[in-house]
Design a protein around this motif. Sequence first.
Motif, mmCIF file in Angstrom:
data_model
loop_
_atom_site.group_PDB
_atom_site.id
_atom_site.type_symbol
_atom_site.label_atom_id
_atom_site.label_comp_id
_atom_site.label_asym_id
_atom_site.label_seq_id
_atom_site.Cartn_x
_atom_site.Cartn_y
_atom_site.Cartn_z
ATOM 1 N N TYR A 57 -32.728 -27.213 -34.187
ATOM 2 C CA TYR A 57 -33.527 -28.329 -34.607
ATOM 3 C C TYR A 57 -34.011 -29.272 -33.445
ATOM 4 O O TYR A 57 -35.079 -29.714 -33.406
ATOM 5 N N ALA A 58 -33.045 -29.572 -32.361
ATOM 6 C CA ALA A 58 -33.301 -30.327 -31.271
ATOM 7 C C ALA A 58 -34.401 -30.024 -30.366
ATOM 8 O O ALA A 58 -35.304 -30.749 -30.180
ATOM 9 N N LEU A 59 -34.753 -28.669 -30.053
ATOM 10 C CA LEU A 59 -35.739 -28.193 -29.099
ATOM 11 C C LEU A 59 -37.151 -28.373 -29.826
ATOM 12 O O LEU A 59 -37.962 -28.908 -29.393
ATOM 13 N N PRO A 60 -37.212 -27.897 -31.067
ATOM 14 C CA PRO A 60 -38.646 -28.215 -31.702
ATOM 15 C C PRO A 60 -38.912 -29.500 -31.868
ATOM 16 O O PRO A 60 -40.162 -30.151 -31.917
ATOM 17 N N SER A 61 -37.842 -30.354 -32.353
ATOM 18 C CA SER A 61 -37.904 -31.994 -32.505
ATOM 19 C C SER A 61 -38.555 -32.556 -31.161
ATOM 20 O O SER A 61 -39.546 -33.364 -31.302
ATOM 21 N N ILE A 62 -37.995 -32.165 -29.927
ATOM 22 C CA ILE A 62 -38.238 -32.540 -28.867
ATOM 23 C C ILE A 62 -39.878 -32.661 -28.460
ATOM 24 O O ILE A 62 -40.662 -33.314 -28.055
ATOM 25 N N GLU A 63 -40.234 -31.347 -28.841
ATOM 26 C CA GLU A 63 -41.811 -30.927 -28.828
ATOM 27 C C GLU A 63 -42.598 -31.449 -29.773
ATOM 28 O O GLU A 63 -43.518 -32.160 -29.495
ATOM 29 N N LEU A 64 -41.836 -31.733 -30.894
ATOM 30 C CA LEU A 64 -42.908 -32.508 -32.108
ATOM 31 C C LEU A 64 -43.233 -33.874 -31.584
ATOM 32 O O LEU A 64 -44.326 -34.485 -31.766
ATOM 33 N N TRP A 65 -42.102 -34.602 -31.145
ATOM 34 C CA TRP A 65 -42.298 -36.120 -30.727
ATOM 35 C C TRP A 65 -42.704 -36.345 -29.299
ATOM 36 O O TRP A 65 -42.487 -37.433 -28.880
ATOM 37 N N ARG A 66 -43.019 -35.313 -28.489
ATOM 38 C CA ARG A 66 -43.065 -35.617 -27.191
ATOM 39 C C ARG A 66 -44.104 -36.728 -26.741
ATOM 40 O O ARG A 66 -43.918 -37.176 -25.661
ATOM 41 N N ASP A 67 -45.235 -36.817 -27.636
ATOM 42 C CA ASP A 67 -46.181 -38.048 -27.316
ATOM 43 C C ASP A 67 -45.874 -39.140 -27.931
ATOM 44 O O ASP A 67 -46.512 -40.169 -27.996
ATOM 45 N N GLU A 68 -44.591 -39.370 -28.585
ATOM 46 C CA GLU A 68 -44.244 -40.328 -29.196
ATOM 47 C C GLU A 68 -43.139 -41.243 -28.376
ATOM 48 O O GLU A 68 -42.506 -40.907 -27.430
ATOM 49 N N GLU A 104 -29.327 -34.760 -31.210
ATOM 50 C CA GLU A 104 -29.058 -33.470 -32.049
ATOM 51 C C GLU A 104 -28.223 -32.464 -31.389
ATOM 52 O O GLU A 104 -28.712 -31.885 -30.209
ATOM 53 N N ILE A 105 -27.249 -32.143 -32.008
ATOM 54 C CA ILE A 105 -26.160 -31.015 -31.193
ATOM 55 C C ILE A 105 -26.856 -29.769 -31.529
ATOM 56 O O ILE A 105 -26.526 -29.036 -30.569
ATOM 57 N N ASP A 106 -27.611 -29.233 -32.480
ATOM 58 C CA ASP A 106 -28.007 -28.007 -32.594
ATOM 59 C C ASP A 106 -29.408 -27.685 -32.093
ATOM 60 O O ASP A 106 -30.391 -28.313 -32.474
ATOM 61 N N PRO A 107 -29.571 -26.934 -31.088
ATOM 62 C CA PRO A 107 -30.884 -26.744 -30.390
ATOM 63 C C PRO A 107 -31.716 -26.111 -31.264
ATOM 64 O O PRO A 107 -32.968 -26.150 -31.090
ATOM 65 N N THR A 110 -36.990 -40.548 -27.732
ATOM 66 C CA THR A 110 -36.326 -39.774 -26.708
ATOM 67 C C THR A 110 -35.188 -38.955 -27.588
ATOM 68 O O THR A 110 -34.371 -39.500 -28.116
ATOM 69 N N VAL A 111 -35.512 -37.591 -27.751
ATOM 70 C CA VAL A 111 -34.419 -36.678 -28.596
ATOM 71 C C VAL A 111 -33.793 -36.158 -27.370
ATOM 72 O O VAL A 111 -34.315 -35.268 -26.453
ATOM 73 N N ASN A 112 -32.394 -36.237 -27.605
ATOM 74 C CA ASN A 112 -31.312 -35.331 -26.705
ATOM 75 C C ASN A 112 -30.596 -34.261 -27.557
ATOM 76 O O ASN A 112 -30.174 -34.407 -28.522
ATOM 77 N N ASN A 113 -30.612 -33.217 -26.893
ATOM 78 C CA ASN A 113 -29.886 -31.899 -27.455
ATOM 79 C C ASN A 113 -28.408 -32.164 -26.812
ATOM 80 O O ASN A 113 -28.111 -31.256 -26.111
ATOM 81 N N ASP A 114 -27.804 -32.929 -27.492
ATOM 82 C CA ASP A 114 -26.494 -33.315 -27.224
ATOM 83 C C ASP A 114 -25.602 -33.548 -28.207
ATOM 84 O O ASP A 114 -26.054 -33.976 -29.349
ATOM 85 N N ASP A 115 -24.277 -33.425 -28.135
ATOM 86 C CA ASP A 115 -23.379 -34.136 -29.056
ATOM 87 C C ASP A 115 -23.129 -35.412 -28.962
ATOM 88 O O ASP A 115 -22.575 -35.953 -27.949
ATOM 89 N N PHE A 116 -23.670 -36.021 -30.222
ATOM 90 C CA PHE A 116 -23.317 -37.707 -30.115
ATOM 91 C C PHE A 116 -22.033 -38.106 -29.893
ATOM 92 O O PHE A 116 -21.867 -39.137 -29.212
ATOM 93 N N LEU A 117 -21.005 -37.293 -30.431
ATOM 94 C CA LEU A 117 -19.752 -37.831 -30.174
ATOM 95 C C LEU A 117 -18.979 -37.592 -29.254
ATOM 96 O O LEU A 117 -17.935 -38.166 -28.910
ATOM 97 N N CYS A 118 -19.766 -36.961 -27.948
ATOM 98 C CA CYS A 118 -19.286 -36.679 -26.927
ATOM 99 C C CYS A 118 -19.937 -37.672 -25.777
ATOM 100 O O CYS A 118 -19.588 -37.518 -24.729
ATOM 101 N N GLY A 130 -31.782 -34.513 -36.275
ATOM 102 C CA GLY A 130 -32.536 -33.326 -36.802
ATOM 103 C C GLY A 130 -33.932 -33.218 -36.265
ATOM 104 O O GLY A 130 -34.256 -33.105 -35.068
ATOM 105 N N THR A 131 -35.088 -33.213 -37.339
ATOM 106 C CA THR A 131 -36.431 -33.172 -37.036
ATOM 107 C C THR A 131 -36.877 -34.544 -36.971
ATOM 108 O O THR A 131 -37.905 -34.728 -36.574
ATOM 109 N N GLY A 132 -36.132 -35.739 -37.170
ATOM 110 C CA GLY A 132 -36.545 -36.983 -37.089
ATOM 111 C C GLY A 132 -37.167 -37.563 -38.265
ATOM 112 O O GLY A 132 -38.178 -38.440 -38.027
ATOM 113 N N VAL A 133 -36.472 -37.313 -39.465
ATOM 114 C CA VAL A 133 -37.260 -37.961 -40.451
ATOM 115 C C VAL A 133 -37.073 -39.589 -40.611
ATOM 116 O O VAL A 133 -37.960 -40.173 -41.070
ATOM 117 N N PHE A 134 -36.126 -40.032 -39.975
ATOM 118 C CA PHE A 134 -35.908 -41.561 -40.322
ATOM 119 C C PHE A 134 -36.800 -42.142 -38.904
ATOM 120 O O PHE A 134 -37.310 -43.266 -39.497
#
Length: 517
Positions: free
Chosen positions: A101-112, A96-99, A115-123, A75-79
């Motif tokens: 949430y994934a794309l804003p999350s990538i931007e939010l944590w870019r300096d941390e 995170e499968i859903d772009p 690594t956030v992947n916009n992919d289906d984890f189960l694949c 999601g947005t990385g609460v954990f």
Amino acid sequence: MGTPHFRLFDAWNMNMSIENRRFALQQELDIKKTNKDRNHLGQFSTPFTLAMDIARYALSLCDINDIRFLEPAIGTGVFFSALRILSKPLLAVGYEIDPHYALPSIELWRDEALTVNNDDFLCQKPNRRFNLILANPPYSRHHHIDSAVKQRLQYLVESNYGLKISGLSGLYCYFLILSTLWLQNDGISCWLIPSEFMDVKYGEAVKRFLTSNVDLISIHRFDSSDLQFSDALVSSSIVTFKNRQPSNQKVRFSHGGTLFNPHNITELDKTELNPSEKWSLKFDSSNEELQGHSLGHYFKVSRGISTGNNSFFILSTTEVLEKGLPMEFLTPILPAPRHLSQSIIFEDFSNLDTNDKYFLLSCPLPIEDVQHLYPQLYKYIIEGESKGANNSYNCQKRVPWYTTESRQAAPIYMTYMGRGENASRMFRFILNESESIVTNSYLMLYPREKYKHCISDKATLIQVWKTLNSIPKDRLSKCGRSYGGGLFKIEPKELELLKIPELKDVLKPIQTSLFDV
């Protein structure tokens, strides 16, 4: 440079500043999605305070200086937001499968260091680099999972863990099991998931996994009235296990309150955890096994009739008269539980209000015969078809579609769903002296053959009815299952398994031989 105290204070403020931005982003993104879309995908964000509790608990089981963290549905990385306040992960990866949430999350944590992947984890192909998983997986129901995807996930579960998982399983079950392929030996996995897996049939594979394939450490079950998500009507639990073979260590079952301050705690041997049994009963150490027969020994319990379209099949007395429908195809039927205040239904319905008298329409004749013999009924059926009354799943299975299943009236009905704040009406047993049947909002209690003679005696029947209504509500609720918001529900088989020693002296079977005792 400042004192260590102020440096720690500054670090806390900086971390909370990022968390505040994450929380604002979460709210902004949620608003842009409809509740229907989020329910379909099972997207419900974990409250930050709860994420902090889960992270703190999981870290107490780990080497805090060697954290390699994975979040399969980030999601947005609460954990991660909680984890970075409590530790410094050497590695952190999220999927995170859903772009949305994934794309804003990538931007939010870019300096941390995440690594956030916009992919289906189960694949993805598992990579055993991680020793800590914290997750709130999608709560998607089985009917929202594509059949091909479901078959692939079932194959992966069976080929890797030897478990046959039901097609009725929610998506979270696959996440919990298959993510373990990414864990190092002795890695910790901590999950916020629906509590229902402990009581429903499809949850057996999950329970078998937790008792046979990994080392279950603890389960904390929140009270059913304490919703962890403001927008999801679901009761939640925190399940924690270690990726190793089951040990002799006892399992901590805690209930109510918070993870660190529960209302009660029970320590159980793993041998006490049978995957085919309901685990919700394990949370109260004061529970004692009642002796005597279960309700199913005396009664067969069935759900009421499912019409497929109540607005077409169920008509009031006024509607029957106005439409001129023939009485030979009409059976008295009780209104929904919320509209029925009576606890006894008299044979002549004299204690029901006029507005409470309803009938179930069911006609087995071919439409040609109906048109010739019953023109008013034919007109009503054609009007129903024009409104799509015949398009429901149940109607499409029936021939003709305007007939319903045949059901005899039962002497006792039960309301099997309700909320705890109205316990007096949550589970009611209703004495039925009439020929009325009921919809599937009730359970129907039919006496077993050897007890029919008892029930035919009115005084005995009344005593049975009073005995059933005297059963403590907490005993009834424990035999069923709980959902979010304090909602309780009992299925027919669950009610049949309910021990009722109080009926032993009320119902006596037929003595078939002089030598029977």
